[in-house]
Design an enzyme around this catalytic site. Structure first.
Site, PDB file in Angstrom:
ATOM      1  N   GLY A 189     -19.784   4.077  13.427  1.00 51.53           N
ATOM      2  CA  GLY A 189     -19.201   4.895  14.164  1.00 51.53           C
ATOM      3  C   GLY A 189     -19.511   5.835  15.003  1.00 51.53           C
ATOM      4  CG  ASN A 233     -20.840   3.822  21.001  1.00 53.81           C
ATOM      5  OD1 ASN A 233     -21.045   4.598  21.814  1.00 53.81           O
ATOM      6  ND2 ASN A 233     -21.652   3.213  20.229  1.00 53.81           N
ATOM      7  NE  ARG A 262     -13.208 -10.876  11.768  1.00 54.51           N
ATOM      8  CZ  ARG A 262     -13.360 -11.987  11.407  1.00 54.51           C
ATOM      9  NH1 ARG A 262     -14.839 -12.139  10.912  1.00 54.51           N
ATOM     10  NH2 ARG A 262     -12.566 -12.828  11.229  1.00 54.51           N
ATOM     11  CG  LEU A 320     -10.788  -8.564  19.390  1.00 51.08           C
ATOM     12  CD1 LEU A 320     -10.458  -7.533  20.654  1.00 51.08           C
ATOM     13  CD2 LEU A 320      -9.654  -8.404  18.100  1.00 51.08           C
ATOM     14  CG  ASN A 373     -16.683  -4.218  23.667  1.00 54.07           C
ATOM     15  OD1 ASN A 373     -16.758  -3.561  22.357  1.00 54.07           O
ATOM     16  ND2 ASN A 373     -17.521  -5.082  23.921  1.00 54.07           N
ATOM     17  CG  HIS A 395     -22.780  -5.701  25.079  1.00 55.02           C
ATOM     18  ND1 HIS A 395     -22.481  -6.421  23.816  1.00 55.02           N
ATOM     19  CD2 HIS A 395     -23.623  -6.367  25.724  1.00 55.02           C
ATOM     20  CE1 HIS A 395     -23.552  -7.284  23.808  1.00 55.02           C
ATOM     21  NE2 HIS A 395     -24.137  -7.150  24.849  1.00 55.02           N
ATOM     22  CB  SER A 425     -22.036  -2.563  29.932  1.00 54.66           C
ATOM     23  OG  SER A 425     -23.176  -3.182  30.419  1.00 54.66           O
ATOM     24  CB  ALA A 477     -12.327 -11.121  29.805  1.00 53.70           C
ATOM     25  CD  GLU A 528     -13.745 -15.233  29.583  1.00 58.28           C
ATOM     26  OE1 GLU A 528     -14.160 -14.541  30.355  1.00 58.28           O
ATOM     27  OE2 GLU A 528     -12.747 -15.991  29.352  1.00 58.28           O
ATOM     28  CG  ASP A 538     -20.327  -9.070  24.163  1.00 56.28           C
ATOM     29  OD1 ASP A 538     -19.572  -8.187  23.684  1.00 56.28           O
ATOM     30  OD2 ASP A 538     -21.325  -9.466  23.354  1.00 56.28           O
ATOM     31  CD  GLU A 567     -24.756   1.777  22.799  1.00 60.52           C
ATOM     32  OE1 GLU A 567     -23.330   1.786  22.198  1.00 60.52           O
ATOM     33  OE2 GLU A 567     -25.545   1.063  22.319  1.00 60.52           O
TER      34      GLU A 567
HETATM   35  C1  GAR Z   1     -23.246   0.151  19.311  1.00 55.15           C
HETATM   36  O1  GAR Z   1     -24.506  -0.127  19.787  1.00 55.15           O
HETATM   37  C2  GAR Z   1     -22.468  -0.941  20.033  1.00 55.15           C
HETATM   38  O2  GAR Z   1     -22.693  -0.962  21.641  1.00 55.15           O
HETATM   39  C3  GAR Z   1     -22.577  -2.071  19.354  1.00 55.15           C
HETATM   40  O3  GAR Z   1     -22.613  -1.741  17.973  1.00 55.15           O
HETATM   41  C4  GAR Z   1     -23.224  -0.531  17.931  1.00 55.15           C
HETATM   42  C5  GAR Z   1     -22.018   0.330  17.023  1.00 55.15           C
HETATM   43  O4  GAR Z   1     -22.736   1.422  16.680  1.00 55.15           O
HETATM   44  N1  GAR Z   1     -21.382  -3.014  19.671  1.00 55.15           N
HETATM   45  C6  GAR Z   1     -21.722  -4.405  20.059  1.00 55.15           C
HETATM   46  O5  GAR Z   1     -22.742  -4.996  19.970  1.00 55.15           O
HETATM   47  C7  GAR Z   1     -20.432  -5.293  20.305  1.00 55.15           C
HETATM   48  N2  GAR Z   1     -20.875  -6.474  21.051  1.00 55.15           N
HETATM   49  P1  GAR Z   1     -21.882   2.625  16.112  1.00 55.15           P
HETATM   50  O6  GAR Z   1     -20.939   2.151  15.053  1.00 55.15           O
HETATM   51  O7  GAR Z   1     -22.890   3.850  15.762  1.00 55.15           O
HETATM   52  O8  GAR Z   1     -20.811   3.272  17.505  1.00 55.15           O
END
Ligand code: GAR
Length: 221
Positions: free
Chosen positions: A20, A22, A99, A101, A115, A117, A144, A149, A151, A153, A182
């Site tokens: 967590g 982000n 997960r 969706l 989201n 990514h 990003s 959407a 599909e 990512d 990020e």
């Molecule tokens: C982050 O790098 C995020 O961009 C990625 O998971 C990590 C979570 O880190 N998300 C994906 O890959 C989604 N497709 P965090 O728990 O420290 O925020």
């Protein structure tokens, strides 16, 4: 800028599966009085997600719904939806929520589901983005924030940040450099969405009141 009245701040849920970081950057941004969103709920599909304790420590309501305890994606999402409803959530931020969706859930939250990514979409959807970027020899990589959407990512892109790829990068060093970006762009993107500055036109997100330096460039090497 005058601070938005509490009633005008959008109620946001953050969905996580892990540490967590982000989520923490969004919580820190929302602790500022002039931020147009408040974090009203952190929800995880993993009861052991490290981010849950962090959120609790910041005084935020948390819900853990172990997806393995549900018979189907639909029943899991019905439980998520009821937690979102009971916390009167208006915007959902996925932050390392691992997960998929269903289209039904995504459409229910259309335009309000965001989201992050770790790649410059539409390149490198899916997992292991940093390994794949290194294997391809790209010189610029990044992250990003996008509206979700159905599909994986995919969806209109709200914000992106780019970083150089260095000759001696490993997936871990590259991930660390991307993650710092990020943490910068997710709070910025949520500010735009929650304040109503974004609109979607022909698949593009247009942002009112944002000026971008048209001459800015990242050159690598
Ligand atoms: C982050 O790098 C995020 O961009 C990625 O998971 C990590 C979570 O880190 N998300 C994906 O890959 C989604 N497709 P965090 O728990 O420290 O925020």
């Amino acid at each position: 800028m005058s601070a938005p009245a509490p009633a005008q701040r959008k109620r946001v849920a953050i969905l996580i599966s892990g540490r967590g970081s982000n989520m923490t950057s969004l919580i820190a941004a929302a602790e500022r009085g002039d931020y147009p969103a408040e974090i009203a709920l952190v929800l995880s599909n993993r009861p052991d997600a490290g981010g849950l304790a962090t959120a609790r420590g910041r005084g935020i309501s948390t819900v853990a719904l172990d997806h393995k305890q549900f018979a189907s994606r639909e029943t899991f999402e019905a439980a998520m939806q009821s937690a979102l409803d009971s916390h009167r959530i208006e915007i959902v931020c996925l932050a390392g929520f691992m997960r998929l969706l269903t289209p039904t859930f995504v459409e229910r939250w259309s335009g309000k589901l965001v989201n992050i990514h770790p790649a410059l979409l539409p390149s490198y959807k899916g997992l292991h983005t940093h390994e794949r970027a290194l294997a391809d020899g790209v010189k610029i990589h990044g992250c990003s924030v996008h509206f979700v959407a159905p599909e994986m990512d995919a969806g209109p892109i709200i914000a992106q940040a780019a970083v150089p790829v260095l000759d001696d990068d490993t997936p871990d060093t590259l991930a660390t450099r991307v993650l710092a970006r990020e943490h910068q762009i997710y709070p910025m993107a949520l500010r735009l969405v929650a304040s109503g500055a974004t609109r979607i036109e022909n698949g593009r997100v247009l942002c009112a009141g944002v000026s971008t330096d048209a001459d800015a460039a990242l050159v690598s090497p």
